[in-house]
Structures are given as C-alpha cells and as structure tokens.
Design a protein around this motif. Structure first.
Motif, PDB file in Angstrom:
ATOM      1  N   TYR A  47     -22.665  50.231  42.008  1.00 24.96           N
ATOM      2  CA  TYR A  47     -23.651  49.707  42.949  1.00 24.96           C
ATOM      3  C   TYR A  47     -22.969  49.420  44.270  1.00 24.96           C
ATOM      4  O   TYR A  47     -21.794  49.083  44.305  1.00 24.96           O
ATOM      5  N   VAL A  48     -23.726  49.567  45.349  1.00 24.92           N
ATOM      6  CA  VAL A  48     -23.195  49.255  46.671  1.00 24.92           C
ATOM      7  C   VAL A  48     -24.265  48.486  47.439  1.00 24.92           C
ATOM      8  O   VAL A  48     -25.450  48.815  47.373  1.00 24.92           O
ATOM      9  N   CYS A  49     -23.839  47.445  48.121  1.00 25.65           N
ATOM     10  CA  CYS A  49     -24.739  46.655  48.941  1.00 25.65           C
ATOM     11  C   CYS A  49     -24.865  47.334  50.297  1.00 25.65           C
ATOM     12  O   CYS A  49     -23.865  47.572  50.970  1.00 25.65           O
ATOM     13  N   THR A  50     -26.093  47.633  50.688  1.00 28.37           N
ATOM     14  CA  THR A  50     -26.285  48.307  51.962  1.00 28.37           C
ATOM     15  C   THR A  50     -26.280  47.315  53.124  1.00 28.37           C
ATOM     16  O   THR A  50     -26.298  47.726  54.277  1.00 28.37           O
ATOM     17  N   ALA A  51     -26.223  46.020  52.827  1.00 28.22           N
ATOM     18  CA  ALA A  51     -26.178  45.015  53.883  1.00 28.22           C
ATOM     19  C   ALA A  51     -24.735  44.723  54.301  1.00 28.22           C
ATOM     20  O   ALA A  51     -24.424  44.699  55.489  1.00 28.22           O
ATOM     21  N   CYS A  52     -23.828  44.556  53.307  1.00 27.56           N
ATOM     22  CA  CYS A  52     -22.456  44.190  53.649  1.00 27.56           C
ATOM     23  C   CYS A  52     -21.416  45.231  53.262  1.00 27.56           C
ATOM     24  O   CYS A  52     -20.255  45.132  53.641  1.00 27.56           O
TER      25      CYS A  52
END
Length: 57
Positions: A47-52
C-alpha cells in the motif's frame, strides 16, 4: 451455478451486501484515507499513501 433465476437474484443481493461493507485503510504515518493498493516486486500486495508517500505491506 444456480439452479433457478431466484437463486441467482439471491446471490446478487448477497454480493451487494458484501460490497457495502468496505474496510477503509488509513496511512499509519499521517492517518490519511488516500491509500492505493499496489503490487510488490515479488507479487505481494503493498500500500502507498498518496498524501504523504509512505508505503507499507
């Protein structure tokens, strides 16, 4: 394979109920709900956070 159309309709209603219960992911780093699911190098799921930009598996 359902034996009748009534069984098939019942299966569709069950799928809709299942789809309605979504588990939301949040970033462990910033808490954002803007998370994308990506395939890892070995075929695993990450998973990857698209915000940070934080990534985890």
């Amino acid at each position: 394979m359902p034996a009748s159309i009534l069984e098939e309709v019942g299966d569709l209603f069950d799928a809709r109920r299942t789809r309605g219960t979504v588990t939301r992911l949040s970033c462990p780093s910033c808490g954002s709900a803007h998370v994308a699911q990506v395939l890892g190098d070995n075929g695993g799921i990450s998973y990857v956070c698209t915000a940070c930009g934080h990534s985890w598996s």
